[in-house]
Write a protein that holds these residues in place. Structure first.
Motif, mmCIF file in Angstrom:
data_model
loop_
_atom_site.group_PDB
_atom_site.id
_atom_site.type_symbol
_atom_site.label_atom_id
_atom_site.label_comp_id
_atom_site.label_asym_id
_atom_site.label_seq_id
_atom_site.Cartn_x
_atom_site.Cartn_y
_atom_site.Cartn_z
ATOM 1 N N PRO A 182 29.854 63.809 46.548
ATOM 2 C CA PRO A 182 30.823 64.628 45.820
ATOM 3 C C PRO A 182 31.774 65.268 46.806
ATOM 4 C CG PRO A 182 28.712 65.743 45.957
ATOM 5 C CD PRO A 182 28.521 64.379 46.496
ATOM 6 N N ASP A 191 38.508 74.280 38.787
ATOM 7 C CA ASP A 191 38.752 72.834 38.817
ATOM 8 C C ASP A 191 37.853 72.148 39.842
ATOM 9 O OD1 ASP A 191 40.609 73.230 36.880
ATOM 10 O OD2 ASP A 191 42.346 73.106 38.210
ATOM 11 N N GLY A 192 37.696 72.804 40.975
ATOM 12 C CA GLY A 192 36.842 72.220 42.009
ATOM 13 C C GLY A 192 35.403 72.104 41.546
ATOM 14 N N THR A 237 34.378 71.885 38.471
ATOM 15 C CA THR A 237 34.312 70.843 37.438
ATOM 16 C C THR A 237 34.275 69.461 38.075
ATOM 17 O OG1 THR A 237 35.557 72.296 35.982
ATOM 18 C CG2 THR A 237 35.432 69.983 35.360
ATOM 19 N N GLN A 238 35.109 69.303 39.065
ATOM 20 C CA GLN A 238 35.165 68.012 39.757
ATOM 21 C C GLN A 238 33.815 67.704 40.411
ATOM 22 O OE1 GLN A 238 38.162 68.011 42.754
ATOM 23 N NE2 GLN A 238 38.115 65.799 43.059
ATOM 24 N N GLN A 239 33.254 68.726 41.006
ATOM 25 C CA GLN A 239 31.968 68.553 41.672
ATOM 26 C C GLN A 239 30.877 68.195 40.667
ATOM 27 O OE1 GLN A 239 31.070 71.957 44.011
ATOM 28 N NE2 GLN A 239 29.019 71.285 44.514
ATOM 29 N N GLU A 284 31.237 66.789 37.761
ATOM 30 C CA GLU A 284 31.452 65.442 37.237
ATOM 31 C C GLU A 284 31.019 64.374 38.231
ATOM 32 O OE1 GLU A 284 35.186 66.606 34.307
ATOM 33 O OE2 GLU A 284 35.543 65.534 36.193
ATOM 34 N N ALA A 285 31.258 64.651 39.504
ATOM 35 C CA ALA A 285 30.831 63.685 40.522
ATOM 36 C C ALA A 285 29.314 63.556 40.537
ATOM 37 C CB ALA A 285 31.345 64.123 41.888
#
Lengths: 754, 111
Positions: free
Chosen positions: A337, A429-430, A432-434, A436-437
């Motif tokens: 991630p 956002d970070g 969320t991105q993490q 999702e990864a």
């Protein structure tokens, strides 16, 4: 890593000592250098100077006494006929290191591995076959008797090593001149250039170690020369060897060798980044030795404690819970991630820098606003006093400045609000991105799980991995929720700040105007005081606001000047503005952060000004016609809502009383929008218009104006000194300034004639 | 006449702590009162104000209040207009700043 795993080609590694093995030497403890450590600081510094291409100050140039060198250190290293030193492998030893060895020959002999068992941290039986320690015990090609003589093991009586005094002097001087203010010695050394730090290290470390650390190419190749020592490597090696010795491991271990080989390769790849911390270089680097901290300040001789840096790959937790290599060969779930194996704890948001600059800008904007308000109020009063609007230029300038200050304040407020929100949104956002990864990784693991047999040994590992990933996802989801709550709180904070500042700024203008008017109109002062003292008097309360139970403090028992003061306090609460300080001082550098706000001082200043104002008011007792007009100073700001992606621009000076009709977009019921006419004196205008002396006509209009609901205010003077101050429309709208008064007179002339 | 909730919405402080909302509304009322006082002072001549002042000195506050109101045509309407103008002006400005903040934020995200 066991001793047996030491590389067979260790002699080719960069850890091959060039002097008799010192890897198992005793090293200074935390209390400082043992007294038997012989460190000749001056000689070492001399050697350093030589490496830098500068001869020593006191002896330059210095000739090499070859015979003396052979006699002094011939038992330690090889010395050829030219006086050059050679290591056991026959490689040349630099002159600087030779001098270091000469300077510390006794120390080296004393601390040689076979010199004294109690001095060794490494047990000889655990030294691997091909370790540098054993190699070093073999006779060097050109030095038949490289063993340290037993008679040299007697501890010397020389004083312990000490830090070069000039370093401390430099630090002291730096503290005095402010460049090292609030910095510890450690921080100061760290912040100064590498050569200085290197000098400190090389001068304070046992010089016998120096050659061992030669694997480094120098922290700064330009400054240090090719053979110089990287202080961090020296530090690393010292620390690592101590740890290894304590744990009964050989020096160096295979881990150390691999790490330094990798580090060396990395330097070759990125020569410009040699000062980079080892752990920061590559995530896939072999396990490095935990990097200790930089040179100490309070105890400079004390070896640093093993403080692993967060960047150290060894310290990073694996993504998956097992310590074994993951049995998933394809690594579909191995995609890390963002931010590394575990992902960043605090994902970075957009690169928006808030911090002091924006606070300072807000403080400056608030300061300019306040000064502009005061200037405007003064200009208005002066304009009232002057006949025929002679002071209009100052008025226009003051109102323009007020508009500009208000626009600036609004702009900074908007930027501050946007920055706050964007930072929080970036963090969210970070996360969320993490999350999702991690979800993708878990899904891949699940997919792979379906392809395996139930009794496959990989199944258990995958299940554990999936459980860990899901747990991590749940943790991140919690943090996302917290971040969303934070964003909501920031939005509320923005709402409050913007509303509070704008409402108070608007109120500040009116309060300042009243204050100025009070100063010149005792009757108004008395009325205002009456209103303040009687909260039951609602004559000036807003109808709608009073209807919902909201009354301004002006109707309560609060001095009116507090209105202005409170406005400043409100501004200072977010911008650090002190009302009594000028913009010049603020801009010049004495900026006030939030923590520096002196509300008490602000109140004191305001109170003093209030007293002065009242004293002046009593003293002058000036009476200046009627009061002043309300000023729609910031009406134009409302148009900002239509200005997408556009910076606020100073609006036209529609606030100027002389130009009440210059803002056709402003609804002004109850008075006509009149086109401005010439800005000469009303008498001149009227005389030119009717073709004869305009005075009779002006007087006639002034007398008849009340019959149509208008009013003309003159200065009350006669004898050729009379003049028109303003024309007031039935709804209270004021036409002031020559151009507006002339327009109003033209309008009245027609109205009365009709 | 608008309700307190409507006013709070107009000022864009619906998410603010109620205590802070009240403070802002009090500030707004201050501002309106100051503007009304200014408008009264401009409507009255110095002579009128001296009359009011004399009444106040004689503790005839009710008469003073009536005199003040009588000097201005449609005093209640006059005050209502000033109040509405003030609220409109401030609300528009607050809205403008919020819009500008949103634009800045969008711009920063896009870049």
């Amino acid at each position: 890593m066991s001793a047996e795993e030491a590389p067979a080609n260790i002699e080719n590694s960069k850890f091959q000592p060039a002097v008799p093995d010192l890897s198992s030497m005793s090293f200074p403890d935390k209390e400082g250098m043992p007294t038997n450590n012989v460190i000749d600081i001056s000689r070492a510094r001399e050697a350093k100077e030589i490496r830098r291409g500068r001869p020593p100050k006191d002896e330059q140039p210095r000739k090499i006494d070859i015979a003396a060198r052979k006699r002094d250190v011939g038992d330690l290293v090889g010395v050829d006929d030219a006086g050059r030193g050679r290591d056991p492998k026959g490689r040349f030893i630099s002159e600087a290191n030779m001098r270091t060895i000469e300077a510390n020959a006794d120390y080296i002999r004393q601390n040689a591995p076979d010199a004294s068992p109690q001095d060794s941290d490494t047990r000889p039986d655990q030294v691997p076959t091909e370790t540098p320690a054993e190699i070093s015990q073999q006779p060097a090609p050109e030095v038949p008797d490289a063993q340290a003589p037993q008679e040299s093991t007697e501890p010397t009586q020389e004083p312990p090593a000490e830090v070069p005094p000039d370093i401390y002097e430099e630090y002291t001087e730096a503290v005095r001149n402010g460049s090292a203010k609030d910095k510890t010695f450690r921080e100061w050394v760290r912040s100064t250039e590498d050569p200085k730090a290197a000098r400190w290290w090389e001068a304070t470390r046992a010089h016998g170690e120096a050659e061992i650390a030669r694997s480094g190419n120098g922290a700064d190749s330009e400054e240090r020369g090719s053979g110089d020592i990287d202080p961090r490597l020296l530090m690393d090696q010292d620390h690592r060897e101590r740890l290894n010795g304590r744990e009964g491991k050989p020096n160096p271990t295979q881990d150390d060798i691999d790490y330094y080989l990798w580090q060396s390769r990395h330097r070759q790849d990125q020569p410009g980044e040699q000062t980079q911390e080892p752990g920061q270089a590559e995530p896939n680097a072999p396990e490095p030795t935990p990097t200790p901290e930089d040179p100490g300040d309070q105890e400079p001789i004390q070896p640093p404690e093993p403080t692993p840096t967060p960047e150290d790959p060894r310290d990073q937790e694996p993504t998956l819970p097992t310590q074994e290599p993951t049995p998933i060969p394809e690594q579909p779930i191995g995609q890390e991630p963002p931010g590394g194996p575990e992902g960043p704890d605090e994902p970075e948001g957009p690169e928006i820098i808030e911090g002091p600059p924006l606070s300072e800008r807000l403080a400056d904007a608030a300061a300019r606003m306040d000064l502009a308000i005061e200037r405007f109020a003064r200009a208005r009063v002066n304009s009232e006093r002057m006949f025929g609007g002679k002071n209009d230029a100052e008025m226009v300038e003051a109102s323009t400045e007020l508009q500009r200050a208000y626009h600036e304040l609004c702009g900074v407020l908007a930027e501050r609000a946007a920055t706050r929100t964007a930072e929080a949104q970036g963090r969210l956002d970070g996360l969320t991105q993490q999350r999702e990864a991690l979800g993708g990784m878990a899904a891949a693991a699940q997919e792979r799980l379906t392809t395996l047999e139930p009794n496959d040994p990989e199944v258990q590992t995958l299940l554990a991995n999936i459980a860990a990933l899901e747990q991590r996802q749940a943790e991140i989801a919690e943090r996302e929720a917290a971040e969303q709550a934070e964003i909501a709180a920031i939005e509320a904070q923005n709402q409050q700040e913007i509303a509070q500042v704008l409402v108070r700024a608007r109120g500040n203008v009116d309060a300042e105007m009243i204050k100025e008017e009070e100063r010149t109109s005792p009757a108004l002062g008395k009325i205002a005081n009456w209103l303040r003292k009687h909260s039951g008097v609602r004559i000036v309360a807003g109808i709608g606001l009073a209807g919902i139970g909201i009354f301004g403090a002006v109707t309560g028992n609060v001095p009116l000047v507090v209105g202005a003061m409170a406005a400043r306090a409100g501004l200072s609460a977010i911008g650090g503005y002190n009302a009594s300080r000028g913009v010049g001082e603020l801009v010049a550098g004495r900026r006030y952060q939030d923590s520096d706000v002196s509300t008490v001082e602000g109140y004191t200043d305001a109170a003093q000004r209030q007293s002065r104002t009242r004293r002046r008011s009593k003293k002058t007792g000036a009476v200046v016609g009627a009061g002043l007009a309300a000023i729609p100073i910031v009406r134009g700001i409302g148009q900002l809502s239509d200005m997408a992606h556009a910076a606020p621009k100073p609006a036209a000076p529609d606030v100027a009383p002389k130009a009440p009709v210059a803002a056709p977009d402003v609804p002004t019921p109850g008075h006509p929008d009149l086109a401005l006419v010439d800005d000469r004196l009303p008498w001149t205008h009227m005389t030119e218009r009717i073709g004869s002396n305009g005075t009779p006509r002006i007087l006639e209009i002034a007398q008849k104006a009340p019959s149509v609901g208008w009013r003309v205010d003159g200065n009350g003077l006669g004898g050729g000194l009379g003049g028109i101050i303003r024309v007031v429309a039935p709804d209270g709208y004021v036409y002031q300034g020559n151009a507006a008064i002339n327009a109003a007179f033209d309008h009245l002339d027609k109205l009365i004639a009709a | 006449m608008q309700t307190a909730e409507q006013l709070i919405q107009r000022l864009g402080i619906q998410d603010v702590d109620p205590q802070k909302q009240n403070e802002i509304l009090q500030d707004l009322a201050n501002t309106v009162s100051n503007r009304i006082l200014l408008a009264i002072s401009e409507q009255l001549s110095e002579k009128d104000m001296m009359e009011v002042s004399i009444l106040l000195d004689s503790d005839k506050e009710q008469e003073a209040e009536q005199l003040l109101a009588s000097k201005i045509n449609d005093f209640e309407g006059f005050k209502a207009r000033i109040e509405q103008d003030t609220i409109d002006e401030i609300a528009d400005n607050i809205k403008a700043v919020h819009n500008q903040a949103r634009d800045i934020q969008k711009e920063s995200i896009n870049t």
